[in-house]
Structure formats: C-alpha cells, structure tokens
Design an enzyme around this catalytic site. Structure first.
Site, short mmCIF file in Angstrom:
data_model
loop_
_atom_site.label_atom_id
_atom_site.label_comp_id
_atom_site.label_asym_id
_atom_site.label_seq_id
_atom_site.Cartn_x
_atom_site.Cartn_y
_atom_site.Cartn_z
N GLN A 1 -19.22 51.09 19.90
CA GLN A 1 -18.14 51.92 20.43
C GLN A 1 -18.52 52.29 21.87
OE1 GLN A 1 -15.65 52.39 17.99
NE2 GLN A 1 -14.28 53.27 19.53
N ASP A 53 -17.87 35.18 18.72
CA ASP A 53 -16.65 35.47 19.48
C ASP A 53 -16.98 35.40 20.97
OD1 ASP A 53 -17.47 38.12 20.45
OD2 ASP A 53 -17.14 38.78 18.40
N LYS A 61 -10.80 33.64 17.86
CA LYS A 61 -9.57 33.72 17.06
C LYS A 61 -8.39 33.40 17.94
CE LYS A 61 -11.42 37.38 14.26
NZ LYS A 61 -11.79 38.68 14.79
N ASP A 98 -23.25 42.98 10.39
CA ASP A 98 -22.74 44.18 9.73
C ASP A 98 -22.12 43.73 8.39
OD1 ASP A 98 -21.44 46.47 8.93
OD2 ASP A 98 -20.52 46.90 10.86
N THR A 99 -20.83 43.37 8.37
CA THR A 99 -20.25 42.88 7.12
C THR A 99 -20.34 41.36 7.02
OG1 THR A 99 -18.07 42.60 8.11
CG2 THR A 99 -18.55 44.76 7.15
N ALA A 100 -20.85 40.72 8.09
CA ALA A 100 -21.01 39.27 8.11
C ALA A 100 -19.68 38.54 7.99
CB ALA A 100 -21.99 38.81 7.03
N GLY A 101 -18.60 39.19 8.32
CA GLY A 101 -17.27 38.60 8.18
C GLY A 101 -17.04 37.39 9.07
N THR A 102 -17.08 37.60 10.37
CA THR A 102 -16.79 36.51 11.31
C THR A 102 -17.75 35.34 11.11
OG1 THR A 102 -16.37 38.33 12.83
CG2 THR A 102 -16.15 36.11 13.70
#
Lengths: 316, 316, 316, 316, 316, 316
Positions: free
Chosen positions: E101, E173, E196, E226-230
């Site tokens: 942030q 990204d 994306k 973190d959430t390993a999403g990407t």
C-alpha cells in the site's frame, strides 16, 4: 597537529574547490571522495564515494553568483550524507547565501535568510560555521549550534601593518555603522558614515557624510562587495570633502557582480582588500586587489569543533 | 465601523490592562471573559470564562519589568485557548520581551528573543502583532505570520507639530544609526551618532559624536528607554559641543527601569516623548513626559487582520 | 567514586543554590561556571563562562514561589548551553513546576504541566530528573527520557526509626489515597482518607474520615505542603475522632506558602518532615520541622545517568 | 435539530458499528461511505467512497479486545481522509485504548497511552472526543483539542432512580478513590475503599476495606470492567463485613474479557450497570446486566463541536 | 568475530522468534531480556528487563498475518526502550508491513506504507533495516537512515547451483518486470512478463505472456508470495505456450496466506524457493518448498551498523 | 463557470509563464501581481504586490533545465506568501523536479525527490498538484494533500483519433512496463518491452525486445523525454525486428535536453507527442512534434480544489 584518524571527513562542494582544498591541507588529510555532477536535464547529482557511517561529516560550500545551484547542491549532499548514516553533518559556509534578505524591508517580502536556515535544517544539517554575516541576528534563525567566525582580525592586522596616519573608517550606510566602528576600534581610527538624504522633496537623493574626513586616510568597510555601487559613489563625495588621495576599500566577501570590477578600477582605490570566502576568478582580479585567505581560520574552526575545543577563544 | 458578530474575542493579560481596554473600546465590543490569578505558591492560573470554540482569539500582553510573569501568563492563556478549541490565536505584544537579546554578543550567550519566539509558537500562537522591534530581524525568528507595526508616524507627527528649526536626530550608539535616520527622514532633520571610544588603551572610554550638532535642536531617538543611561550621558557631551538648550528624547517603549526617571529629570530634557506600549505608572510620570497612545493603531491592526485587509497600507 | 574527567558539567540555577552545591560536592567536582543576573528592566540573563562543547550538561533548578522566574531562567540557561554546543542537556528539577495543573478540572483551563514539558523540550532539554510528582502521569507529558525519583524511602526510613506503634497513614483527600498507601505499605501502617462531604445540600461541606483512626498515631502524608490548609483542618477532625496526641505531617516538597507556617505551628504537629527539594529559608523554619536532604539521591541519579547505570535499581 | 448540509461527514470503523449507527441517527443523516476490509495477508484496507474535500470528518471507533486492529484501522482511515483533503479529522473514541498504561509503574515500561496519542496525532487527527478516561491526565498527552465526556450523569441518574437507602460507594482500589467519590457525591452516598494489604511479610496479601459498609447497600464503581477480578473478590470481603445482600457494580466501559462474565454471574450482583461505549455481544450478556447508551451524548458532542457550541455546558 | 562488549542489545519481538534467535547466535551473544505479553483485554504489554541506558538497541520484528499486532508490539517495545534511555533504536524488519500500500491506486486510498514509516519514526525508531521492499521508493518514506538489504544473491546463488538450461525469468505482472530482470541478469536467463489483458471490451480479462517461453525452464519471480494467485494462474498459461515441465517459483517473503499452499501444491511447481524473512510454520510447509535463511545476512548488517562498516559492500 | 470573487489568487513563477497564463485564462480572472527578479549577485527576489491575507494562493511553477532556480524561486515565493498571511498555499507543479531521483539506486545516493518534498513542506506549501510522476510512490513523500493528475487521457485520445492498426505500445525499459501497459489498455494495443542485456560477460550490452513487434505500428511511451537516448536507440532495434515504418514517441514531459532534438529528428519518428507541462521553446520545436495542452486540466484541478469538488472524478 594534524588529525590522524579517519573519523572526520570533509567533502568539498562545487562552489569553491580551492578554498576546500586549502582547508583539508590545513587539517592534514585528504578530502572525502564524492561525485558531483549535473544531469543534462539540469538536475544536480551527488554521490558519496566512501563509507561515512558514524563519521563526523563537514561540507564546504559558499554562496556565489550561482547561489541557487550552490544551495541545492548543498542540500543534496547533506541528504546523501544523512542517508549514508553520517553521525553529524556540519556545513562550513563562509559566505552565507541570502544574508541580505534577513528581514522584511517592504510589505509581502520573503525572509529568505530564515528560509535558507530552515531548508538547511530540514535537509539534515546539525551545525553551521559561517563568517561575517550581514546581520548577527541570522544566528537566531537557527536552532542548531552555529559558529560565527569573523575575518576582522585578519583584515585589521593587514591594515595595521601599513601604519596609516590619520585614518577614518567610513560605513557606506547607517546599517553598517556598527561594522565600521568595530574595525575602527581595532585599528584605532575615527568613524564616519555615508548616508543618502534628500535636501528637500523636490530634489534628488544625494550622499552625505556624517563625521569628519578632511585630510584623513579613508578606509571604507563593508561586509561584502557586490556591485560596489555605494562604495564607489562614496569615493567621489569623500574626495570632494578633502580626504587624502589614498582610499582603501575593505570587505570580507568579494561577490564582485555586474559592474563591480569596472567601478572599483575607475574609483582608483589605493587597495581593495578582501578574503577568499568567495572565489575571485582570474578575470575579476585587478591591480590593487589584495585577497587574504580564511582557509586556516575555517580549518582551525573545523578542527576545534571536532576536538570540542573553544572557538570563541580564537577571537579573544 | 465596529465589529458586530461574536466571532472575534480579545482577552487582556495582566501586564497592561489599560491598553487592552482602549483596544477593545476602539474595536467596539467587550473584552473576552477570563480569570487570571496567582496561587499562593506563585503559580499563574488562567481560565477562559466563555465559549471560544472556533473563534478567532487575540491576547493583549506586553513586556514589563515583571517580564517572566508576563510571558508565562501569556503561554498559559494561549494553552487554555488552544485546549478550548479557539480557531486561531493571535498575540498582540506591543513591547516584545527580550528583544535586545537577539544575537550572541559574547560567546556562550543565549539568543533569548529566538527562544521567546519558539516558546510562543509551541504554546500555540498562530500570529504575532508587535511594534518597533529592537531589531527588524526578529521577524525572522518566527515562521508564523507576523505584523511589525511602527509608532514612528505617531511620534514623527507629534514632533513635526512643534516646528523645530535646525533639528538633528541623534542615535545613542552606532547600532541605532538606522532608526535615527528613519526619524530624521520623516521630520527632515540631520543625523548624528554618539559612540563610545577610547582615545588610547590607557585612557577611559569616552562618548564621541559623529556629525555636527552645534547650534542645533537635538532629538535623541531610541527604540526604548530602559535605564536612560546612554541618552542622559549623551546630553552632557552634546551640550559641550554647543547644541541648543532644548533637547528631546524620543522612544516607543517606556521601560523606565532603575534610575531612569531620576536621570531623565536631571538631564533636563525639554520633553521626553514615548508611547503607551508599556504602562507608565503614576509614580514614574514627570513633568515634560508626553505619552502618545498606540491603542488605536493596535486595534486597527487587529481589525484588519480579522477582516483580511492590508496592514502595510496603514503605513504608506 | 568521584567522576574525574571534565566531560560532565553541572550548572546551578538561582532557585536553590544550596542544593546544587550539595549535589556537586557529592559528585566530587566544582560546579560549572555561569553568570546569572537580571537586567534592570526585569529580563533574565545567563552566560556560560566555560567551554561546554560536546560536554554532558546538567542544570539544577527547582520550582519555588518565584516559579515563573525559575522557569524562564531555566529555559534561557538551556538555550545558552544548546547554542554553546553542549552534547546533552539534562535538567534536575526536584520540585516540578505547575505539577498540580496536570489536567483540566474545569472547562477551558490550561494543562500547564504539559505546557512546561513542551517549553522545556523546545528550549533544548534532552532529559529530565525529578522527584515525587503530584501525578505519575506527568512522565507521559514528555517524550525525552525521564527519571522519576522518589524520596519515599528516605522519608519512610526516618519515620520507621521512631518505632511508632499503631500508626495510621492518612491521605488528605481521595486523590492522595495512593500516595498514602505507598507510605503505609513501607512502614507497616493502616490507611485512612480525609474527604470533603456535604451531609445534605443545605449544609456546609465538612471533612470526613474514611477508615479507623481512634487511638492511633496519625501520619498525614502528601506530595507537597503548600498552604497546609487541608492537612491542618484535618488535624482537628482526626483529634475529635480520638487519635493519639502526636500527629506527624510528611511531604517531599516544602512550598510553605502564605499562611502555611502559622497553620502548622498552630496545629501543633509532633513533627513536620520534609526534604530540601525546595529551599526552606530561615524565616520559615520552626520547632518540630525536620528537613531531610535529597542531594545525595539527586547526585547519585546524575552520576548513574552519566555512567549509564540503572537508576531504578536505586529503589529496589 | 438535525444537521442539514453535507459539510459534516461521520465514518464508522469496524470496532463498534452499532454505536456509530446510533450516533448518525441522532445527528439526522447517513454515515459516510467507506470500504473497510482486511487482505488475506492480514493487512487492513480502507477507502473513502465519497468526496470529502474541505469537509469536517469524524471517525467513530472504540477500543475492543482486538485493540491493535482497532487502532491500525483508525490510523489508516485517518490517513485516507487526510490524503483525500478532509479539512479537519476528529476521532470519537469512547473507550480510549491503552488508557491503563498511562504511567510507568515499573522501570523500563512503555507509556502506551502517550504513544497512542502521538500515533493518532502523526496520522492526522485534529481533535479527540473520548469518555471517562482511566486517568484525567491523558488529556495532557495531546496537544490537539480534546473533549473529555463523562457517562457519570447517565449512570448516576439511573442509580438514583432506584432510591437505594444507606448506600455506600466502594472504590476497588486506592487509585479509584476519586472516581468513587465523584459518584458518591452525585447520588449522596458514603465512601469506602478496598485495598490490598499484607498483615505481615510472611502472610499473603488480603483485601481490606477502609470505611464503614455494615448494613449498607454497596455500589462498587470503576471506570471499566475488564476481568472483573478485584470487584468480585471485593464482594466476598464486603459481605463478610455485613453489607446488604444487594450489591451493584457500575462502570462506563464494559470490556468483559476472559473470566469476567463468569465471575460477575458467580458474584451474584443485584445489577451490573455499564454503557455501550464498547459493544457487549450477545454471548457476554447475562441476567442483571444493564447497558445504558452513550450514543446521544456522543452525537450531541459531535454536533456541538461542529456548530462551535460549548460542550462543557452539557455537564453543568 | 563475535561482538564482546554489552553495548549492543538485540530484543526479539513475538512475530518471528526463530529468526531472532538465529541472528543473535550469529552475533555471538544472548538476546536482550524482555517481557512480552497481552492483557486479557487485548492490549499488548512490553517491559525491558535489563538496563539499556546509553546502549544501542535493535528490535527484530517482521510482518506476519497478524501484522497489526506485530506493528503495535513493535511501537510499544520502541517506546519502552526510548523511555529507558536506549541511545539508538534500530528495527530489523525483514518483511516490511503494508509495503504494497505504497501509493494511491484509486482515489481516497491511504498510503499505509508511509503511515507505517511515520508511526515508527514518532515511536522513536532511529534506523531501519529491511529486505526486498515491494517498491524501492519506500526508502524515501523515511528520513532516518535505512538499510535496504536484498536476498537476491542468496536466491540467485541457489538457483545457479541447479545449472538450469534455457531458463527464462517470468514476472507475474508489469510492475514486477524490473525485479525479474534483476534475477535474470544474475543467473543469465531471458525475460518474459505476464500481464492481464482484455481481447476486447466484451470478453473477460485473460493472462498474456510478453516474451518467448517455448521450450524453456520457467522461473517465476516475485518479491512475496501472498495468496499465490497470479503465479499459479500463470503456470497454466505458460504450460499452454509450451514451456518445460519444471517450473520454479521464487520470492523473498513467504506470506502464504489463504489458499496459497493449496494453490502451489496443485500448480505442481518443481520447487518453491523462499527465505525465512517470515516464519513458515510446519502446517504450511510442503514437498518442494525450499526455505533459505537470511539470518546471517541480517546479523551481519546489524554488526556492520554497530561497527560503522559499509553494508553496501556486502552486495558488491 | 469562472470564479468571480477575489478569494483565490494564482501567482505565476518564471519557469513557464505561458502555461500560467493559459491556466488563469481558463479560470477567468487575472494572475496575482508579483515581482520576480534576480539580484546581480545571483540571488532570487520575490515580492507579492497585492494583499493576500486569508486568501487561497496557488503558485504555478514547473521543473525546467534550470531546475535549481525554479525550486529556489518557488520556495521564496511560498515564504513571501506565508509571511503575507495567505491562508493556504498550493503549488501546481506539473513536471515535478528531481522525480527520477526517487530511490537509492546505488549506495550513498540522495533521494532528492523526497528532499524536494521536505523543502516544499518546510517552506510552507499546504497542497501539491502535479502530473504523471516518474513513480507514483512520490505521493507518499508528502504528508500534505496531493493531487496526482495524468495527461494519459489527453494523450490516448489524440492517438486513438489516428485509428492506428495493429499497434503495440513499447516501454523503453522494464521500469516503464506499467506505464506502457496503461496506455496500451486505453488504446487497445499490445505490449512490448525494451531492455538492455549482455549476451555474455565478454560482450557489450545490447537492447533486447520482449514481446512481438513484427508488422506492427510501434508507440514508444515514457513519462518524460530527456535526452531521448533509449527511445531513439530502441527505434533501430525495433526496425530490425520488422515493425512498421511509422513509429510514434509519446510522453507527458518534454525536457528535450542536450542531444534530444537531434536524436529525435534523426530517428525519423512519424510523430513525437508531448504536452506543455514544460515549455518547448521555438528552437527545440521540429516537424512532427505535437504539443498538447494541459492548461485546462490544471485549471480545472485548481478550480475543483478551491470549490471542494472531486478531482478523481475527472479521470473516471
């Protein structure tokens, strides 16, 4: 006695490298390694090239006719030192920039000398060493320790060595009366003051002299010589009042801007006596100019600061 | 035109209630309700007795011979106003305390005028209105807006009404030369300067006069009259040099401490002209003392501040 | 073991020179040279008379009945030390000024104790040493390190040496209950509390006692004795409730203002036990007054600070 | 009269949405739109969803058993408001976090309440509204305006409506004696104080009672009920001393942590009277618990602040 | 060489005790004694259990999924050290909280990373040591000295030891392109970037790859998982484009929040390579996870800081 | 709708008077009266020539190739406004000076962009309006409200009007990948990235392209064009890889320093598209250069600020 360890580091800004070199020579060590440059886009760049963690750092800079570059370079060097973990950052700034803008003379003016004090402090400066301020009160613009040196003893000693008879020290305006008195007391000379007056509302302002100059050897004294306007206009008036042929002009800071050199040559001073608090480049030097060095004085002040010795005792 | 709403509140400190009352009278409303007292143990107490949330608050105080009490009371009133949610806090402080300690004249001295500026700021002051500072540079000790008024027009106008002939304005020392010149320019008088000198190292210091006073009506001018020492010693010298019998002494701030009143009586001034920036109690008044009021000037400055009008235009 | 080098300097303010001298005597060196005076106009002047560059400086001052002078003198000394390049500035301030104005008890009051904290900090104080604060929370008014000493062990030890039987420690109001309990725990005495109450709306407020004092030796304890009002009025009530004849009054700070001495004499205490945190001048001394010295405690705290030793372990 | 314009905006944090909703209901408008969430990695996120430029913003938050989340969320909301150009940011924080850590009780402890004050200030808070602080002195931890409300009138009025005979207000320790006295004075009850004492060094600490409780209706009062340890242990002692069967427990802040609810049920209070300064979730509610609302008081304080009306007059 | 004297003290917070212990082991002394706990009401408590006057203090803490507790505990420890007169307080904070942030991505968002910088500074932190910041610019959020370490050499050296052929480093990204390039340069691998995109307004966003991955060994690199999403969604796309079967995932900070572990298992990475800047508890460990230690790197940075040696030379 | 009252005043610095004039034209009033000059000695002077008490003041300045003069002039104007009692001082600074020195890329570098933020803040700036910062994180260098505008919609809209087929947006290095993606998303174009790589240690660094450019219309995008080095070198590589003949170069800030103009002419761009955030003097203009104006955008932002309307909604 030179300082042996590597705990004190002196970095030299671009405004007056010769003075910086004389200072480190006096101190007995090499200047700190630093890269200073300007990007093509006009931005100043500084990088400290050696470890300064926990070191006492001193930056030598002065106010020249590129004073905004001098100041921004100084702020940037200080920022780099601060982020590189220097323990204490002192600036040795013999000619303090914007010293003449130290009060509001008209409504809605800035007080730029106070602004400079705040900008230096926020950049990270922890101590200031300077010399013959336009106003002593500028000390109070800072809350960090502040050593206000004076070149007066150096200038006075040089003048005394000439054994001038019947000398009178002349202030170029009422605001300088106190400075003139200080020099007068040191060399045992009388005091006179130039001031602008208007005989009546319809006439133009003319220069008057308060005090007696007839048959005397005049020494005009100021803190700085900028365009040399008042001093050279004063010469005319003083000569009309019958002062001796030999007139001296004395000041600490040799700004010499615009028409200054031409005016001083034309005024035919016996001697113009200044210090190297600001660099006087070859093209501004002329016959009768005497430049006395303040490098030892600055070097000694830096040394005494570092060694926690009294600086005021230098002037006793 | 008096200010009608209740958004501006003026609180009056203990240092000069008469002046405060004249100011609120000029403004056309009642003074703000406040309780001021001292506990038996010596501590000052203040309590604001009416709601000041979101109000513009002005505190009127001045520096008297109990200056430390004046200042601490002022800080405490300001703290109370700040904690009571006053929107802006202005101090109207016609005689600025510790103004003469505005630089280091000797090593290891304080700069008490800067200290006072910092103490006022940390207490919560957001604007300062003052008058005829010992040094203009004190403005630069503050970063809050600062209105520096002058009683010079009031004093000059009174003197001009006397139609003195062949007047010369005399500064009591070189540091006051500029002040004297300002008055001289306003009333069309010449300039002379008193200064202490030592004929040679073995002899005592004596008062000299730079400039011509023979046959002239002397007006000695200073920012304040404290013990009246230099001014009264100057009278002797000036008379020896053949000045007119009538000598005037002019200053904004009438401190009148210690032997001041006796000295002035003895010196036999034609008139001593001061303002009520400091209260002159009955027992210090004497024949030949003229006190001009600055209450309207202060009131007008407070009004213009509140109404966002120019204050500098007052002095054009 | 006395401190041998000249790195630590202790300067003594005008509020309590005797205590200052005892402290430096304990530390084993001379007090720092300082000039303190007041100008005729009422302004305080301070000048440090020896080099303090890079030294640890301690100023000893306390809050007396001229507390505004004490504080302004302290701020001015600290400003002088700061500008003279002292490395760290500690104030040893055994009786903290304005400690009782540490919260808003009524609307639109100041919090003068916080104000004093801010004024000290802006002047340049880097550490505070004080003693038996009216409220412990005043520590939180500062962000600089703060040593809160207590004279409780000195006072308790003296009382215990008397071997009083059936003692009860009495707080003069509910706000002092905690202080009384602390002393009670140290000397093994019961607790009682005086408090003002109004039997009903129509009647006057009277002093009540919570707790049992019948047949007991009463020790009234407070942090300070100012006018001695509550304590002496308490004596009457306590005697009516049948306490022993011998009543003791104990406090750290002996302000003794206004009618205090008369009241205490009249109340016929067996003994009034205080410390020298504030000077008790001859004319305020009386039979039955015992003044215990805190000079060694303060000296030891200064020494441990300087030598980076634990101060809390002094009170374990 | 509800506030009509859209200049005042109230944002509700996650710590006590019910209270926030009651407050805006009282004020007569909708709560400000805000997104509050936690990222999977544990970081708090806030985004203001409507324009707040130049608006007065209030954030309603309170200290719960997730106090660190409450505080960080509050700091982050304030940062978002500040960067979104809100004109003034007020926090309405009925239960002030870390209020009990407001002094050093042992060496090398933090003063977390002062820390919280500094963190709030640096985040951008310009005003604080809170209620029944553990110590009044916490007001002095702030330099921004601070409104210290009290639920005492709400609590006292509820108790008085019961017409209890022969009531005594009991403080759970000496530090709370003053709080108890305040309630006692409001409802016309006597005072007693619980305190821990050790009969002699060899025995365990036991609870004592100072003051008379025999045959009286006891009302134990505290600023908050955390684990309810002292209060419930006090019940036993008080009953042994012969107080009436009905015992009341009164406090502003219902923390109810750990064993609190079980202890209070077991202690068989006649009634436990608290406010909704902290949310009491269903699972912590029990028979005999009375929760009085402070939403109107908070709403009125926000309104008066906004309209620059006196808040102290609320408690006259 | 271990540090022998007791002048440097390292205190270990609750967020990652294992790392703290490894660091003090490397430094060759015991961790500083400290009590850390939570009150039942949720408030954090810290007390320093040994004398730290004049000592250099270091606190080891990191950002975990209880980041608000981590931060408040850190602020409170720092406050306790500051009030206990520690000379300098450094935080070693390998995973900097709220680093993502660090700018406003949408209107009216906070900049929480700057907020954290200000909160740390106001609490009393004088130096920060951290590692692989999400954005380098966070250095500029501080004005205190700041050492930004990188685990890149440790990660690169481990990867190089595998002698992978035809490797391509893939950024998850565009914002990570620079990070990926840095690793690519170190291990001599090509660069590709996931991003994306939306083929046209009507269709859903899909992951694209810029750069060539066909037949190559893919190493996805990020600063944190973190959430390993990407990363895990990228795996699918990359495989469709014909990359080699073995895919590596590399990052400094192993947050592993929410579905992270499940996703990584399912994505069937050849190896997931992280450091112990954040603790990876047993239940989050899985086959193919490699945790490299940064304890020596942090320990060496602390040591060099203490000994005023260059830290940048660690990464030359 | 133009702003009618005289409460908002816009002052125009020397760095870009044309832009300033366009802005006040958009706002519908005259620029504030100000005197700006340089003394012969090089010092900048500013004086506000009309009453600004209580007014909202905006200063328009930008970073040119005389950036140190631009900044010092700005600080001095702000100081003059502050001392003249302007209520709020906003700087509209479309090209933020020193934005590229926003992190330490090498040891012991300054972070000059943070320094500039601090210098602006200490001078008295209360709000900043700027445009297309080199890094978004610079917002976090300030704690005053900060409006970060973007010229992206203006640039994208102009490009879209060309209806380019098969366009690819190319970032000149990995650090600009995100900027390129933003433009690509707006105009529906693919993404590619230039980056420098070294095939092996023995060979020189060469420019690589990640992504497919063959047969595509290339649009190179950057935040600023300084010397145009990377972009023009990229052109060569991109042409070798078979992109279309027409290549566009797009950026907000047209620094055009040193060899920039020559390089761009030689690179034979179809069009170079910039804004007037920095003045492009006649001698730097060339065929194919398109300058789009941001004056209306800045004017609208100043207006919305003044009227407390949302600025973010400008970019929705």
């Amino acid at each position: 006695m030179p300082i042996k360890n590597d705990h004190l580091k002196v970095f030299i800004g671009n405004s007056h490298p010769e003075l910086g070199k004389e200072i480190v020579k006096y101190l007995g060590f090499e200047a700190g390694k630093i890269k200073l440059s300007k990007f093509t886009g006009g931005e100043t760049y500084a990088r400290i090239l050696e470890n300064v963690r926990g070191r006492e750092a001193v930056v030598v800079q002065t106010g020249t006719d590129k004073v905004n570059d001098d100041l921004m370079e100084l702020f940037i060097i200080v920022d780099a030192l601060k982020r590189a973990s220097a323990e204490n950052i002192t600036v040795a700034l013999p000619h303090f920039p914007y010293a003449r803008q130290e009060k509001k003379s008209a409504s809605r003016e800035p007080i730029s000398a106070r602004l400079v004090a705040d900008l230096l402090t926020v950049a990270g400066v922890k101590r200031v060493i300077t010399m013959d301020l336009h106003s002593d009160q500028i000390q109070g613009f800072f809350n960090v320790p502040f050593d206000h040196l004076t070149a007066m003893p150096i200038l006075a000693s040089y003048i005394k060595s000439k054994n001038l008879k019947d000398a009178v020290v002349v202030a170029p305006d009422t605001g300088r009366a106190k400075t003139a008195k200080k020099l007068g007391d040191r060399i045992g000379a009388d005091l006179a003051i130039l001031h602008k007056a208007r005989p009546n509302q319809q006439e133009a302002e003319v220069l008057h002299v308060v005090g007696n100059v007839k048959g005397k050897t005049v020494i005009i004294v100021d803190d700085m010589i900028d365009t040399a306007g008042t001093a050279t206009r004063g010469v005319e008036v003083l000569r009309k009042l019958g002062c001796n042929k030999d007139i001296y002009l004395v000041a600490t800071h040799a700004i010499f801007s615009g028409p200054a050199v031409d005016r001083m040559k034309k005024a035919d001073f016996k001697e113009v006596i200044v210090t190297d608090s600001v660099s006087v480049p070859k093209e501004k030097q002329f016959k009768g100019l005497k430049v006395l060095s303040v490098a030892e004085l600055l070097g000694e002040a830096i040394k005494r600061n570092y060694e926690n010795q009294s600086i005021s005792s230098l002037f006793d």
